[in-house]
Design a protein around this motif. Structure first.
Motif, mmCIF file in Angstrom:
data_model
loop_
_atom_site.group_PDB
_atom_site.id
_atom_site.type_symbol
_atom_site.label_atom_id
_atom_site.label_comp_id
_atom_site.label_asym_id
_atom_site.label_seq_id
_atom_site.Cartn_x
_atom_site.Cartn_y
_atom_site.Cartn_z
ATOM 1 N N HIS A 51 -50.492 -102.427 -36.958
ATOM 2 C CA HIS A 51 -51.392 -102.675 -38.087
ATOM 3 C C HIS A 51 -51.406 -104.173 -38.372
ATOM 4 C CE1 HIS A 51 -50.936 -98.305 -39.081
ATOM 5 N NE2 HIS A 51 -49.727 -98.536 -38.605
ATOM 6 N N LEU A 52 -52.577 -104.721 -38.650
ATOM 7 C CA LEU A 52 -52.723 -106.168 -38.865
ATOM 8 C C LEU A 52 -53.447 -106.463 -40.166
ATOM 9 C CD1 LEU A 52 -52.684 -109.171 -37.826
ATOM 10 C CD2 LEU A 52 -54.920 -108.672 -36.790
ATOM 11 N N SER A 80 -45.667 -98.950 -36.688
ATOM 12 C CA SER A 80 -45.298 -97.628 -37.187
ATOM 13 C C SER A 80 -45.414 -96.629 -36.048
ATOM 14 C CB SER A 80 -46.217 -97.219 -38.341
ATOM 15 O OG SER A 80 -47.523 -96.934 -37.843
ATOM 16 N N ASP A 81 -45.089 -95.359 -36.326
ATOM 17 C CA ASP A 81 -45.290 -94.375 -35.270
ATOM 18 C C ASP A 81 -46.790 -94.124 -35.104
ATOM 19 O OD1 ASP A 81 -46.310 -92.020 -36.611
ATOM 20 O OD2 ASP A 81 -44.319 -91.615 -37.369
ATOM 21 N N PRO A 82 -47.210 -93.610 -33.962
ATOM 22 C CA PRO A 82 -48.642 -93.536 -33.649
ATOM 23 C C PRO A 82 -49.443 -92.566 -34.511
ATOM 24 C CG PRO A 82 -47.334 -92.492 -31.921
ATOM 25 C CD PRO A 82 -46.366 -93.198 -32.818
ATOM 26 N N SER A 83 -48.769 -91.685 -35.263
ATOM 27 C CA SER A 83 -49.497 -90.725 -36.084
ATOM 28 C C SER A 83 -49.939 -91.285 -37.426
ATOM 29 C CB SER A 83 -48.626 -89.484 -36.323
ATOM 30 O OG SER A 83 -47.465 -89.824 -37.075
ATOM 31 N N ALA A 84 -49.561 -92.519 -37.724
ATOM 32 C CA ALA A 84 -49.845 -93.100 -39.038
ATOM 33 C C ALA A 84 -51.334 -93.389 -39.236
ATOM 34 C CB ALA A 84 -49.050 -94.389 -39.211
ATOM 35 N N ASP A 85 -51.785 -93.205 -40.475
ATOM 36 C CA ASP A 85 -53.102 -93.693 -40.852
ATOM 37 C C ASP A 85 -53.022 -95.209 -41.010
ATOM 38 O OD1 ASP A 85 -54.169 -91.109 -40.922
ATOM 39 O OD2 ASP A 85 -53.542 -90.820 -43.005
ATOM 40 N N SER A 86 -54.136 -95.823 -41.355
ATOM 41 C CA SER A 86 -54.138 -97.273 -41.529
ATOM 42 C C SER A 86 -53.172 -97.686 -42.633
ATOM 43 C CB SER A 86 -55.551 -97.759 -41.876
ATOM 44 O OG SER A 86 -55.520 -99.145 -42.187
ATOM 45 N N LEU A 87 -52.323 -98.668 -42.334
ATOM 46 C CA LEU A 87 -51.378 -99.212 -43.317
ATOM 47 C C LEU A 87 -51.739 -100.643 -43.691
ATOM 48 C CD1 LEU A 87 -47.996 -97.838 -41.907
ATOM 49 C CD2 LEU A 87 -49.380 -96.933 -43.783
ATOM 50 N N ARG A 88 -52.987 -101.004 -43.480
ATOM 51 C CA ARG A 88 -53.419 -102.356 -43.831
ATOM 52 C C ARG A 88 -53.273 -102.606 -45.334
ATOM 53 N NH1 ARG A 88 -58.456 -105.210 -44.597
ATOM 54 N NH2 ARG A 88 -58.352 -107.277 -43.618
ATOM 55 N N PHE A 89 -53.459 -101.557 -46.127
ATOM 56 C CA PHE A 89 -53.307 -101.706 -47.577
ATOM 57 C C PHE A 89 -51.868 -102.040 -47.946
ATOM 58 C CE2 PHE A 89 -51.898 -97.394 -47.027
ATOM 59 C CZ PHE A 89 -51.006 -97.156 -48.066
ATOM 60 N N VAL A 90 -50.903 -101.530 -47.168
ATOM 61 C CA VAL A 90 -49.500 -101.842 -47.421
ATOM 62 C C VAL A 90 -49.238 -103.323 -47.144
ATOM 63 C CG1 VAL A 90 -47.121 -101.410 -46.678
ATOM 64 C CG2 VAL A 90 -48.735 -99.497 -46.932
#
Length: 217
Positions: A144-145, A158-168
């Motif tokens: 994620h970038l 993260s693990d490949p099942s994650a949704d977008s974590l750009r908000f994090v």
């Protein structure tokens, strides 16, 4: 979902901060010649006749030679779960001890940045200037970038099942990064020789990541 590691790169393409949580294989320390303070808390690479465990990385604002109860614990995981970069577990030697065969930290950081830069260029060429590269997925991990207006790049694995974590990553930038790096008069934001690590920043990052509902699930 599992969060593995966080890298922060400055506008000079240098890694200025690193922290991890669920890595199976601990990161190999860089050679002493490539030692750059204020990036991570990894031990120094051992030299001939030197015990690496005696050279644990401390904060750039600390002259301590030992830890105390206020320090953020080292959260690198030893021998459980999949490897972040290649999906393989740790290899063991004849004595049954885990062998760290991964890249040294400085080479790993360059590899991560190279992947980000290559993907950004590919997206730009294929989709035009209006399309942003924010993530990509492999069978072993998802990257994620988030890029700041001042060209700092926050990269989370993260693990490949994650949704977008750009908000994090945006939250880490607008919260802990602004509070404990940008507004910290001791931190040299544009230094070519030091990172931005400090106790308050590392603790705030750790609290934020561990407080996420998806952390370690």
């Amino acid at each position: 979902m599992t969060i593995y590691s966080l890298y922060i790169f400055d506008r000079h393409c240098e890694c200025v901060y690193y922290q991890d949580w669920h890595r199976t294989r601990p990161v190999r320390p860089s050679a002493v010649a490539n030692f750059k303070p204020g990036v991570h808390r990894l031990p120094l690479a051992p030299t001939s006749g030197t015990d690496a465990s005696a050279n644990v990385r401390e904060s750039i604002f600390s002259n301590r030679t030992s830890t105390h109860s206020g320090d953020v614990p080292d959260n690198r995981v030893g021998a459980n779960g999949p490897s972040v970069m290649n999906g393989l577990g740790p290899r063991t030697g004849a004595g049954g001890t885990a062998q760290n065969r991964g890249l040294p930290f400085d080479e790993e950081a360059k590899l991560v940045y190279g992947v980000v830069l290559s993907m950004k260029n590919m997206v730009k060429k294929l989709s035009g200037r209006d399309e942003l590269f924010t993530s990509y997925r492999t069978p072993a991990y998802k990257l994620h970038l988030f890029e700041t207006p001042t060209s700092y790049r926050f990269v989370l694995l993260s693990d490949p099942s994650a949704d977008s974590l750009r908000f994090v990553l945006r939250q880490l930038y607008t919260g802990p990064f602004v509070d404990y790096v940008v507004r910290n008069p001791v931190v040299q934001m544009d230094s070519r020789t030091e990172g931005v690590d400090n106790d308050q920043f590392r603790a705030a990052i750790d609290r934020h990541i561990r407080g996420l509902s998806m952390f370690g699930t």
